[in-house]
Design a protein around this motif. Structure first.
Motif, PDB file in Angstrom:
ATOM      1  N   TYR A 139      10.133  26.184  23.566  1.00 32.12           N
ATOM      2  CA  TYR A 139       9.902  26.608  22.183  1.00 32.12           C
ATOM      3  C   TYR A 139       8.596  27.368  22.008  1.00 32.12           C
ATOM      4  O   TYR A 139       8.264  27.795  20.911  1.00 32.12           O
ATOM      5  CB  TYR A 139      10.017  25.452  21.186  1.00 32.12           C
ATOM      6  CG  TYR A 139       9.060  24.300  21.309  1.00 32.12           C
ATOM      7  CD1 TYR A 139       7.697  24.468  21.099  1.00 32.12           C
ATOM      8  CD2 TYR A 139       9.530  23.018  21.568  1.00 32.12           C
ATOM      9  CE1 TYR A 139       6.822  23.402  21.171  1.00 32.12           C
ATOM     10  CE2 TYR A 139       8.668  21.938  21.643  1.00 32.12           C
ATOM     11  CZ  TYR A 139       7.315  22.132  21.442  1.00 32.12           C
ATOM     12  OH  TYR A 139       6.443  21.069  21.508  1.00 32.12           O
ATOM     13  N   LEU A 178       6.162  20.351  16.801  1.00 35.42           N
ATOM     14  CA  LEU A 178       6.242  21.809  16.760  1.00 35.42           C
ATOM     15  C   LEU A 178       5.055  22.395  16.013  1.00 35.42           C
ATOM     16  O   LEU A 178       4.450  23.385  16.451  1.00 35.42           O
ATOM     17  CB  LEU A 178       7.550  22.237  16.094  1.00 35.42           C
ATOM     18  CG  LEU A 178       7.814  23.745  16.051  1.00 35.42           C
ATOM     19  CD1 LEU A 178       7.945  24.317  17.454  1.00 35.42           C
ATOM     20  CD2 LEU A 178       9.069  24.042  15.230  1.00 35.42           C
ATOM     21  N   ALA A 202      12.517  27.871  14.176  1.00 37.15           N
ATOM     22  CA  ALA A 202      13.060  26.651  14.770  1.00 37.15           C
ATOM     23  C   ALA A 202      14.033  26.013  13.793  1.00 37.15           C
ATOM     24  O   ALA A 202      13.709  25.828  12.617  1.00 37.15           O
ATOM     25  CB  ALA A 202      11.943  25.675  15.115  1.00 37.15           C
ATOM     26  N   ARG A 205       9.177  21.507  25.633  1.00 36.32           N
ATOM     27  CA  ARG A 205       8.020  22.200  25.047  1.00 36.32           C
ATOM     28  C   ARG A 205       7.852  23.606  25.624  1.00 36.32           C
ATOM     29  O   ARG A 205       7.382  24.514  24.939  1.00 36.32           O
ATOM     30  CB  ARG A 205       6.744  21.392  25.295  1.00 36.32           C
ATOM     31  CG  ARG A 205       6.696  20.095  24.499  1.00 36.32           C
ATOM     32  CD  ARG A 205       5.531  19.238  24.918  1.00 36.32           C
ATOM     33  NE  ARG A 205       5.570  17.940  24.263  1.00 36.32           N
ATOM     34  CZ  ARG A 205       4.957  16.849  24.719  1.00 36.32           C
ATOM     35  NH1 ARG A 205       4.260  16.921  25.838  1.00 36.32           N
ATOM     36  NH2 ARG A 205       5.032  15.712  24.063  1.00 36.32           N
TER      37      ARG A 205
END
Length: 203
Positions: free
Chosen positions: A77, A105, A83, A74
């Motif tokens: 990103y 996400l 993504a 985590r």
């Protein structure tokens, strides 16, 4: 390299081919053993792209797919503009895990654009069938407003086109830094570099 204009993160279950996808794009090569190597936390690569005299630097994060690294991933990103969420085209479990990555996400990075990616399409030639059916995946991708690509890192199918689309979307979303003419020039430049078959995606 200190500067990154476009942060892209690769997410998905372990052994779906995220590292191979990155290796094919960045270094234009394929190492079959990479499909079975486990990434620890994350890997990183950078690639420079010239667009009509302007340089864009892609920062590409290859994340671990194992559940034990999920909390750690985590961190990597956060702040991603795009993504690539991958699943093995013949593996239902990896598709289910990919959907869970989409949910996570979206809960953390609402502004991150998602590109849903089926990997290893070359395995279909070995009498394997897509699981789930590609129509099901396309419907799912449409439902989450994601573009969908069917790729093979082994043959190179649609790998370049996937990243090309990410860069084009980034340019179109950029204000006052890159002009619409640059988008045309980028498309022409990339098309001249490779003459590949049309890519499969949904808008």
């Amino acid at each position: 390299m200190n500067r990154v204009d476009l942060k892209v993160v690769l997410l998905g279950h372990e052994a779906v081919g995220k590292t191979s996808l990155l290796e094919r794009y960045v270094n234009e090569r394929f190492n079959e053993s990479m499909d079975y190597q486990i990434t620890i936390a994350t890997g990183f690569a950078a690639k420079k792209i010239d667009v009509n005299g302007k340089q864009i630097v892609l920062g590409l994060w290859d994340t671990a797919g194992s559940e034990r690294y999920r909390t750690m991933v985590r961190v990597y990103y956060r702040g991603a503009k795009a993504a690539i969420i991958c699943y093995d085209i013949c593996d239902q479990l990896s598709f289910n895990r990919a959907k869970s990555w989409v949910r996570e996400l979206r809960s953390q990075e609402e502004g991150c654009k998602i590109y849903f990616c089926a990997t290893k399409c070359d395995t279909i030639e070995k009498e394997k069938q897509p699981v789930p059916h590609l129509d099901t995946v396309k419907d799912y991708a449409n439902g989450i407003q994601s573009k969908f690509f069917v790729t093979s890192s082994k043959t190179g199918t649609n790998v370049y086109e996937l990243f090309q689309e990410i860069v084009k979307d980034f340019i179109q979303d950029s204000k006052n830094t890159i002009t619409p003419e640059d988008v045309v020039n980028l498309t022409q430049e990339m098309d001249n570099k490779r003459n590949c078959c049309a890519f499969l995606h949904n808008r």
